[in-house]
Design an enzyme around this catalytic site. Structure first.
Site, PDB file in Angstrom:
ATOM      1  N   GLU A  33     -21.330  24.384  34.116  1.00 21.84           N
ATOM      2  CA  GLU A  33     -20.052  24.208  33.424  1.00 21.84           C
ATOM      3  C   GLU A  33     -19.955  25.204  32.277  1.00 21.84           C
ATOM      4  O   GLU A  33     -20.882  25.375  31.498  1.00 21.84           O
ATOM      5  CB  GLU A  33     -19.922  22.768  32.900  1.00 21.84           C
ATOM      6  CG  GLU A  33     -18.530  22.501  32.353  1.00 21.84           C
ATOM      7  CD  GLU A  33     -18.272  21.019  32.121  1.00 21.84           C
ATOM      8  OE1 GLU A  33     -18.298  20.261  33.109  1.00 21.84           O
ATOM      9  OE2 GLU A  33     -18.051  20.628  30.967  1.00 21.84           O
TER      10      GLU A  33
ATOM     11  N   ASP B 111     -22.115  12.240  34.144  1.00 21.59           N
ATOM     12  CA  ASP B 111     -22.704  13.587  34.104  1.00 21.59           C
ATOM     13  C   ASP B 111     -23.273  13.979  35.468  1.00 21.59           C
ATOM     14  O   ASP B 111     -23.244  15.148  35.843  1.00 21.59           O
ATOM     15  CB  ASP B 111     -23.807  13.646  33.054  1.00 21.59           C
ATOM     16  CG  ASP B 111     -23.384  12.995  31.749  1.00 21.59           C
ATOM     17  OD1 ASP B 111     -23.036  13.713  30.825  1.00 21.59           O
ATOM     18  OD2 ASP B 111     -23.362  11.742  31.697  1.00 21.59           O
TER      19      ASP B 111
ATOM     20  N   ASP C 299     -24.229  20.021  34.779  1.00 19.63           N
ATOM     21  CA  ASP C 299     -23.358  19.671  33.658  1.00 19.63           C
ATOM     22  C   ASP C 299     -24.273  19.623  32.437  1.00 19.63           C
ATOM     23  O   ASP C 299     -24.963  18.631  32.221  1.00 19.63           O
ATOM     24  CB  ASP C 299     -22.713  18.300  33.924  1.00 19.63           C
ATOM     25  CG  ASP C 299     -21.749  17.909  32.812  1.00 19.63           C
ATOM     26  OD1 ASP C 299     -21.273  18.804  32.096  1.00 19.63           O
ATOM     27  OD2 ASP C 299     -21.484  16.702  32.666  1.00 19.63           O
TER      28      ASP C 299
END
Lengths: 211, 211
Positions: free
Chosen positions: A85, A158, A24
Site C-alpha cells: 500500500e 489488515d 498492508d
C-alpha cells in the site's frame, strides 16, 4: 536469522497464474496476504496473516519482527511480485511514520530478492475489489471473502486489506468488463476499473522504470 | 548481496572507546558517519560518506541501495551502537515519507545484527555539538570539523549531520561541564547538555526497554 540470496529464475507454477504477495504495512498490525490469480482473473487464497508488534516494544525490535516475518513469507511463498500500500499522509502523523518505516523494510526485503514491488493507493485497491474507490473496510472484507470463495472473512481488516492489495495488483491489466472472479462486474465497477487501471499503468510504468 | 549473521561478541577495540555509526536518513542523500569516542569524550573520525539515490529511480531500487550501503558500513566498521535521526513531521509530507522509509531500512539492518539503535532528535544533536538546539547546519558542520580535528569540513551537510548524531549519542552520558573534545564547554552549553541529557536518558531507557 539469515537473509538468503534471491533465487535465480523462479520456479513456474503451471496453471497457478500470477502469485502476488500483498502487504498492508503497519507497526502494530502488518497484514500479509498471498494469492494466485489465473489469466481469467480467478483468484485463489494461498496464505494470509498479520504480524503484530506491541506499541511498548522499542522501534528497532518492532521493525526487526516485521523484517523477519516478511523474509519468512517471501521464502515460503516465492511471490512473483509484492504489492504494497502506498503510504499517504492523511493518517495522523505519528501513525504515518511507523507505517512508512514498516513499508520501507518490506520494500527493501523484496528488492533484496529481486522481486518487483508495486505500490497501490487505497482507493485503487478499493475500486478494484468493490467497484468503488470510497468503499469502507467492511465492504472490502466482504468482497475479498467472496472473490476468494472463503467460508469465513479474513480478520483483522489488515489481513483482508493485504489480500485486496494483491488482488488489485493481479487484476491491474485486465480489460474492463472481463468477468471478475466474483461474477459481479457491474457497469459502475467496470468504469471504476478503467480509471483505476490508468493509475495502475502509470504506477507500473514508474515502478518498472530503470529496473 | 548477502546479509551476514550478526557476529557474536564484538571484538574489543582497546583504547578506542565507543564506536558509534550515525545515520542521517534520506532517500536522496543518506549521511553515514562513524566515530570512536573515548571515555574523556575525545572523538576520532573513522569514516564518513553519503549514499545518494536519484529521485527518478523506483522506490524499491532506492531503498535497496540504502540497505546495501548500510549493510556494508555495519560489516566494515562493526559499530557498538547505531544512532539514527528521529524522523519528524515538520518536513514536507512527501519528503518525510522517504526519510521514514529509509530510516526503517537502516534501523532494521542494525536490529538484524543485534546492534542497539538509538534515536535522537535534531535539536538534541545540535545542542550536543554546538551548545544550542537551534543551531543552523553551518554551525553543526563547523563544530563537527573542530571536534574531530579535521582539516576540511565533511560535505555535504548530511555527512556532517551523521557525524554529529554519532557524537551526540556517544556524549549522551557525559556529566555536564566535563571537558568537551573541542574544549569549549560554556555555561550555556552545559545547560543545554543537561536538558538534552534528560531527553537522551528517556530515549535510551525507551530504546533499551524489552531488549
Amino acid at each position: 536469522m539469515s537473509t538468503p540470496e534471491a533465487p535465480g529464475a523462479r520456479t513456474a507454477r503451471p496453471g497457478a497464474g500470477l502469485r502476488v504477495l500483498g502487504v498492508d504495512p503497519g507497526l502494530t498490525r502488518c497484514g500479509i496476504g498471498v494469492v494466485d490469480v489465473a489469466a481469467d482473473r480467478r483468484a485463489t487464497l494461498v496464505a494470509v496473516g498479520v504480524v503484530g508488534t506491541k506499541a511498548d516494544e522499542p522501534l528497532d525490535a518492532r521493525l526487526l519482527a516485521i523484517a523477519q516475518a516478511i523474509d519468512e513469507w517471501l521464502d515460503r511463498h516465492e511471490p512473483e511480485v509484492v504489492a504494497v500500500e502506498r503510504v499517504f499522509s492523511q493518517l495522523n502523523v505519528s501513525t504515518v511514520m511507523g507505517v512508512a518505516q514498516a513499508s520501507g523494510v518490506v520494500i527493501a526485503a523484496a528488492a533484496r530478492r529481486g522481486i518487483p514491488v508495486a505500490l497501490h493507493t487505497p482507493s485503487e485497491v478499493k475500486a478494484a475489489v468493490t467497484g468503488s474507490g470510497r468503499a469502507d473496510k467492511d465492504a472490502v472484507t466482504r468482497m475479498v471473502t467472496k472473490i476468494l470463495r472463503l467460508e469465513t472473512a479474513p480478520r483483522p481488516a489488515d489481513a483482508a486489506d493485504a489480500l485486496a492489495l494483491a488482488l488489485a495488483h493481479a487484476w491491474r491489466g485486465s480489460a474492463p468488463g472481463s468477468p471478475s472472479a466474483a461474477g459481479r462486474t457491474t457497469a459502475m465497477q467496470a468504469t471504476a476499473l478503467t480509471a483505476a487501471q490508468r493509475l495502475w499503468q502509470e504506477a507500473e510504468a514508474k515502478a518498472r522504470r530503470g529496473r
